[in-house]
Design a protein around this motif. Structure first.
Motif, PDB file in Angstrom:
ATOM      1  N   CYS A  50       0.828  -1.204   0.000  1.00 51.95           N
ATOM      2  CA  CYS A  50       0.000   0.000   0.000  1.00 51.95           C
ATOM      3  C   CYS A  50       0.863   1.255   0.000  1.00 51.95           C
ATOM      4  O   CYS A  50       0.587   2.201  -0.743  1.00 51.95           O
ATOM      5  N   ARG A  53       2.369   1.740  -3.453  1.00 50.51           N
ATOM      6  CA  ARG A  53       1.324   2.153  -4.402  1.00 50.51           C
ATOM      7  C   ARG A  53       0.904   3.600  -4.165  1.00 50.51           C
ATOM      8  O   ARG A  53       0.845   4.401  -5.113  1.00 50.51           O
ATOM      9  N   GLU A  54       0.622   3.952  -2.911  1.00 49.49           N
ATOM     10  CA  GLU A  54       0.172   5.314  -2.613  1.00 49.49           C
ATOM     11  C   GLU A  54       1.234   6.352  -2.961  1.00 49.49           C
ATOM     12  O   GLU A  54       0.918   7.407  -3.502  1.00 49.49           O
ATOM     13  N   ALA A  56       3.577   6.144  -5.249  1.00 44.08           N
ATOM     14  CA  ALA A  56       3.636   6.255  -6.704  1.00 44.08           C
ATOM     15  C   ALA A  56       2.423   7.012  -7.246  1.00 44.08           C
ATOM     16  O   ALA A  56       2.565   7.868  -8.128  1.00 44.08           O
ATOM     17  N   GLU A  57       1.229   6.712  -6.724  1.00 47.13           N
ATOM     18  CA  GLU A  57       0.012   7.369  -7.209  1.00 47.13           C
ATOM     19  C   GLU A  57       0.001   8.861  -6.910  1.00 47.13           C
ATOM     20  O   GLU A  57      -0.444   9.655  -7.736  1.00 47.13           O
ATOM     21  N   GLU A  58       0.484   9.245  -5.737  1.00 48.06           N
ATOM     22  CA  GLU A  58       0.409  10.641  -5.323  1.00 48.06           C
ATOM     23  C   GLU A  58       1.578  11.489  -5.802  1.00 48.06           C
ATOM     24  O   GLU A  58       1.402  12.661  -6.127  1.00 48.06           O
ATOM     25  N   GLN A  62       9.142   6.270  -6.669  1.00 48.30           N
ATOM     26  CA  GLN A  62       9.234   4.834  -6.401  1.00 48.30           C
ATOM     27  C   GLN A  62      10.045   4.645  -5.126  1.00 48.30           C
ATOM     28  O   GLN A  62      11.160   5.151  -5.021  1.00 48.30           O
ATOM     29  N   LEU A 102       0.676  14.251  -8.752  1.00 45.93           N
ATOM     30  CA  LEU A 102      -0.100  13.467  -9.709  1.00 45.93           C
ATOM     31  C   LEU A 102      -1.589  13.444  -9.408  1.00 45.93           C
ATOM     32  O   LEU A 102      -2.362  12.951 -10.226  1.00 45.93           O
ATOM     33  N   GLU A 103      -1.992  13.961  -8.259  1.00 47.04           N
ATOM     34  CA  GLU A 103      -3.410  14.036  -7.905  1.00 47.04           C
ATOM     35  C   GLU A 103      -3.755  15.463  -7.463  1.00 47.04           C
ATOM     36  O   GLU A 103      -4.038  15.713  -6.297  1.00 47.04           O
TER      37      GLU A 103
END
Length: 145
Positions: A50, A53-54, A56-58, A62, A102-103
């Protein structure tokens, strides 16, 4: 929206080589609070998966081998928003890349702060508690009753 059981949140303290940590000012449901990167644990996911993933998403960053360092019980958020979360905080080290936002609908941007200086305010309950645990090297800090 009050729920009948706590949710599991994941927060990541990303430490840069100079000791500064990454914080973002939230938009949307947690506006205008500042916070470490993070989100919610998905079914079948490990804490480490998690966190990776979080992050990378935000931020587009890496991370490798994040380590669980703290658990927080976020009752301030429950009192204010009716959402009770238990958060697991992980520590990861910065690899030298610059974070991206990214968000942008969820965060105004990412910035580096010295965790030993006053944190930007207002600060999200889970993030503040996680940073306090990190600085004091305590896994859990009981709330004043």
């Amino acid at each position: 929206m009050r729920t009948h059981r706590p949710r599991v949140g994941i927060g990541i303290i990303l430490r840069r080589h100079d000791g500064k940590i990454l914080l973002g000012q939230r938009r949307g449901s947690h506006a205008p609070y500042w916070s470490i990167p993070g989100g919610h644990l998905e079914l079948g996911e490990t804490f480490e998966q998690c966190a990776i993933r979080e992050m990378a998403e935000e931020t587009g960053l890496q991370i490798e081998a994040p380590q669980v360092i703290a658990v927080t019980n976020n009752l301030e958020t429950y009192q204010q928003e009716g959402v009770h979360s238990i958060s697991v905080c992980l520590l990861a080290h910065h690899n030298g890349a610059q974070p991206s936002n990214l968000e942008p609908d969820k965060c105004a941007g990412w910035h580096w702060f010295d965790p030993h200086s006053p944190l930007p305010q207002p600060h999200f309950d889970a993030s503040r508690q996680s940073i306090e645990c990190y600085l004091s090297q305590q896994f859990y800090r009981p709330l004043d009753t």
